[in-house]
Design a protein around this motif. Structure first.
Motif, PDB file in Angstrom:
ATOM      1  N   GLY A   1       0.796  31.501 -38.470  1.00  0.00           N
ATOM      2  CA  GLY A   1       1.658  31.276 -39.617  1.00  0.00           C
ATOM      3  C   GLY A   1       3.133  31.253 -39.311  1.00  0.00           C
ATOM      4  O   GLY A   1       3.891  30.506 -39.941  1.00  0.00           O
ATOM      5  N   GLU A   2       3.585  32.084 -38.361  1.00  0.00           N
ATOM      6  CA  GLU A   2       5.017  32.128 -38.070  1.00  0.00           C
ATOM      7  C   GLU A   2       5.509  30.798 -37.525  1.00  0.00           C
ATOM      8  O   GLU A   2       6.503  30.234 -38.010  1.00  0.00           O
ATOM      9  CB  GLU A   2       5.308  33.247 -37.072  1.00  0.00           C
ATOM     10  CG  GLU A   2       6.783  33.434 -36.776  1.00  0.00           C
ATOM     11  CD  GLU A   2       7.035  34.676 -35.949  1.00  0.00           C
ATOM     12  OE1 GLU A   2       7.240  35.754 -36.553  1.00  0.00           O
ATOM     13  OE2 GLU A   2       6.999  34.579 -34.696  1.00  0.00           O
TER      14      GLU A   2
ATOM     15  N   ARG B   1       4.019  27.921 -37.754  1.00  0.00           N
ATOM     16  CA  ARG B   1       3.793  26.863 -38.739  1.00  0.00           C
ATOM     17  C   ARG B   1       4.908  26.857 -39.794  1.00  0.00           C
ATOM     18  O   ARG B   1       5.438  25.805 -40.153  1.00  0.00           O
ATOM     19  CB  ARG B   1       2.434  27.095 -39.421  1.00  0.00           C
ATOM     20  CG  ARG B   1       2.005  26.017 -40.379  1.00  0.00           C
ATOM     21  CD  ARG B   1       1.756  24.693 -39.669  1.00  0.00           C
ATOM     22  NE  ARG B   1       0.982  24.887 -38.471  1.00  0.00           N
ATOM     23  CZ  ARG B   1       1.357  24.471 -37.262  1.00  0.00           C
ATOM     24  NH1 ARG B   1       2.495  23.834 -37.093  1.00  0.00           N
ATOM     25  NH2 ARG B   1       0.587  24.676 -36.224  1.00  0.00           N
ATOM     26  N   ALA B   2       5.257  28.016 -40.293  1.00  0.00           N
ATOM     27  CA  ALA B   2       6.268  28.105 -41.341  1.00  0.00           C
ATOM     28  C   ALA B   2       7.637  27.679 -40.830  1.00  0.00           C
ATOM     29  O   ALA B   2       8.365  26.932 -41.503  1.00  0.00           O
ATOM     30  CB  ALA B   2       6.331  29.527 -41.884  1.00  0.00           C
TER      31      ALA B   2
ATOM     32  N   MET C   1      -1.871  25.582 -42.305  1.00  0.00           N
ATOM     33  CA  MET C   1      -0.657  25.619 -43.114  1.00  0.00           C
ATOM     34  C   MET C   1      -0.682  26.782 -44.102  1.00  0.00           C
ATOM     35  O   MET C   1       0.364  27.324 -44.464  1.00  0.00           O
ATOM     36  CB  MET C   1      -0.505  24.298 -43.861  1.00  0.00           C
ATOM     37  CG  MET C   1       0.886  24.023 -44.360  1.00  0.00           C
ATOM     38  SD  MET C   1       2.028  23.672 -43.009  1.00  0.00           S
ATOM     39  CE  MET C   1       3.586  23.699 -43.876  1.00  0.00           C
TER      40      MET C   1
ATOM     41  N   GLY D   1       1.072  29.643 -42.803  1.00  0.00           N
ATOM     42  CA  GLY D   1       2.518  29.494 -42.907  1.00  0.00           C
ATOM     43  C   GLY D   1       3.030  29.996 -44.254  1.00  0.00           C
ATOM     44  O   GLY D   1       4.053  30.690 -44.330  1.00  0.00           O
TER      45      GLY D   1
ATOM     46  N   TYR E   1       2.782  33.753 -44.295  1.00  0.00           N
ATOM     47  CA  TYR E   1       3.869  34.351 -43.503  1.00  0.00           C
ATOM     48  C   TYR E   1       5.173  34.369 -44.308  1.00  0.00           C
ATOM     49  O   TYR E   1       5.893  35.374 -44.328  1.00  0.00           O
ATOM     50  CB  TYR E   1       4.058  33.559 -42.215  1.00  0.00           C
ATOM     51  CG  TYR E   1       5.294  33.949 -41.424  1.00  0.00           C
ATOM     52  CD1 TYR E   1       5.256  35.011 -40.530  1.00  0.00           C
ATOM     53  CD2 TYR E   1       6.496  33.262 -41.602  1.00  0.00           C
ATOM     54  CE1 TYR E   1       6.392  35.382 -39.821  1.00  0.00           C
ATOM     55  CE2 TYR E   1       7.640  33.630 -40.893  1.00  0.00           C
ATOM     56  CZ  TYR E   1       7.582  34.690 -40.011  1.00  0.00           C
ATOM     57  OH  TYR E   1       8.703  35.058 -39.313  1.00  0.00           O
TER      58      TYR E   1
ATOM     59  N   LEU F   1       7.123  24.621 -48.195  1.00  0.00           N
ATOM     60  CA  LEU F   1       6.030  24.635 -47.222  1.00  0.00           C
ATOM     61  C   LEU F   1       4.812  23.906 -47.773  1.00  0.00           C
ATOM     62  O   LEU F   1       4.175  23.113 -47.076  1.00  0.00           O
ATOM     63  CB  LEU F   1       5.660  26.077 -46.861  1.00  0.00           C
ATOM     64  CG  LEU F   1       6.681  26.891 -46.076  1.00  0.00           C
ATOM     65  CD1 LEU F   1       6.145  28.274 -45.790  1.00  0.00           C
ATOM     66  CD2 LEU F   1       7.058  26.193 -44.774  1.00  0.00           C
TER      67      LEU F   1
END
Length: 400
Positions: free
Chosen positions: A326-327, A329-330, A343, A346, A349, A363
């Motif tokens: 998530g980190e 991706r975000a 996603m 993300g 996160y 996002l």
């Protein structure tokens, strides 16, 4: 589900591909400094990457805080054959642990033993099972025989940056525009920047001509020499008519041309629009949704075969798993507008780390945006079967 990044044909490593660029020497010179003392790096939790610039985090210390692994990354451009030439001719795997490249290399470098196969059961690859097949089984990271050589990193569908107020387009950027603004419009003539790399540029020109019914192309990602010649004939005519103000070659140049107002339209990477708007202090430029289609791509992360003997695989797999998390991706979605696998992690996160409601909504919008663009043709490959013939035709355009 149909693979988002499917390609139909691939290319063997050709003699022409080795000879027609100085990128080998340049890449080796950069890596000679960046990848020194590999054994020491392995002991100190350093992983060394080499690949496309925009796959990087702007600040790798974020990953280090999360994983305990630090990254030393050397970027390269997106030109045809650069990935293959650098890795093979310069033996970059002697020092680099991870390569991050566009689709196509896994079909060439994987079977040659230059990439390790992905160990899907590695204990550090904890997010693999929950990663959707549309990403992890895509032909960006799996070869033609179905061998898993890579882990999916990011993907997008590229078009062009533009100034809405000069295009009579909606300021929110939701209008679906035609590639005619790039190639064949009087109001943009002399105000266009066109990427001089044929892998990035010739396909969208073909889509435009196909939309007009002027040519037929069986596979835009792998045109024949005859099909490419028809596209190039059109581009030469437009070049001589003064349609293009300049041809550009680098990401930084994209930002400079757009932010300075030197051009009104530029086929570019989406982050160039984001960086331009940051420099201008407002959303004066937009990234186009297009009627005819997009340059669609995906990046995969591959392990250099030599890394197996360096005692660093656990750290490498931590990085591969981080690409799925998530980190990463975000931050990539926020900073560059790119989507990728997981996603939802993300979004999770962002919520857990106090991002604003607007950032969290953005996002979700990034995922919707990419899905909208992926519904149109076409999908790129860095290794088309007919690359020699296409390149010869492209040289006619450059020399015209």
């Amino acid at each position: 589900m149909k693979d988002k990044f499917s390609t139909t044909t691939q290319l063997g490593l050709t003699r022409r591909g080795f000879l027609q660029s100085t990128a080998v020497a340049a890449g080796a010179a950069v890596l000679g400094t960046s990848f020194a003392e590999t054994a020491q790096a392995a002991a100190s939790n350093v992983v060394r990457g080499y690949g496309v610039t925009t796959s990087q985090l702007k600040d790798w210390s974020i990953m280090q805080k999360s994983t305990g692994v630090s990254m030393e990354f050397t970027g390269t451009n997106n030109s045809v054959g650069v990935f293959l030439r650098d890795v093979v001719a310069s033996q970059l795997g002697d020092d680099a642990d991870i390569f991050v490249f566009e689709s196509g290399t896994e079909d060439v470098l994987g079977p040659q033993g230059i990439y390790l196969k992905i160990d899907e059961k590695h204990p550090e690859l904890t997010l693999w099972d929950r990663t959707p097949d549309e990403w992890k089984r895509s032909e960006t990271v799996v070869d033609k025989e179905g061998v898993q050589y890579g882990v999916p990193v990011i993907g997008n569908a590229d078009s062009f940056g533009y100034y809405p107020d000069k295009m009579d387009a909606a300021s929110d950027g939701n209008d679906e525009l035609s590639w005619s603004l790039m190639f064949d419009d009087e109001k943009t003539r002399g105000r266009v920047a066109y990427d001089q790399t044929w892998t990035y540029s010739i396909g969208v020109a073909a889509l435009y001509l196909m939309g007009l019914g002027k040519i037929g192309v069986k596979d835009v990602a792998d045109m024949t020499g005859e099909e490419a010649a028809k596209v190039v004939n059109f581009l030469i005519e437009r070049k001589k008519a003064g349609q293009f103000r300049t041809l550009h070659t680098a990401f930084e140049e994209q930002i400079q041309l757009l932010s300075s107002g030197t051009v009104d339209v530029i086929n570019c990477w989406e982050p160039a629009v984001r960086e331009t708007n940051k420099s201008l202090g407002s959303d004066k430029t937009r990234y186009a949704y297009t009627k005819e289609g997009y340059f669609k791509w995906g990046h995969g992360a591959y392990i250099a075969a030599q890394a197996e003997g360096r005692g660093n695989l656990d750290n490498i797999y931590k990085v591969l798993n981080y690409y799925l998390g998530g980190e990463y991706r975000a931050i990539q979605a926020r900073d560059r507008g790119y989507a990728g696998p997981n996603m939802d992690l993300g979004v999770q996160y962002a919520k857990e780390n106090g991002w604003s409601a607007e950032e969290i909504e953005n996002l979700s919008n990034t995922e919707k945006k990419v899905a909208r663009k992926f519904a149109k043709p076409y999908t790129s490959t860095t290794t088309p079967t007919n690359s020699d013939a296409i390149e010869e035709e492209w040289q006619r355009f450059l020399n015209a």
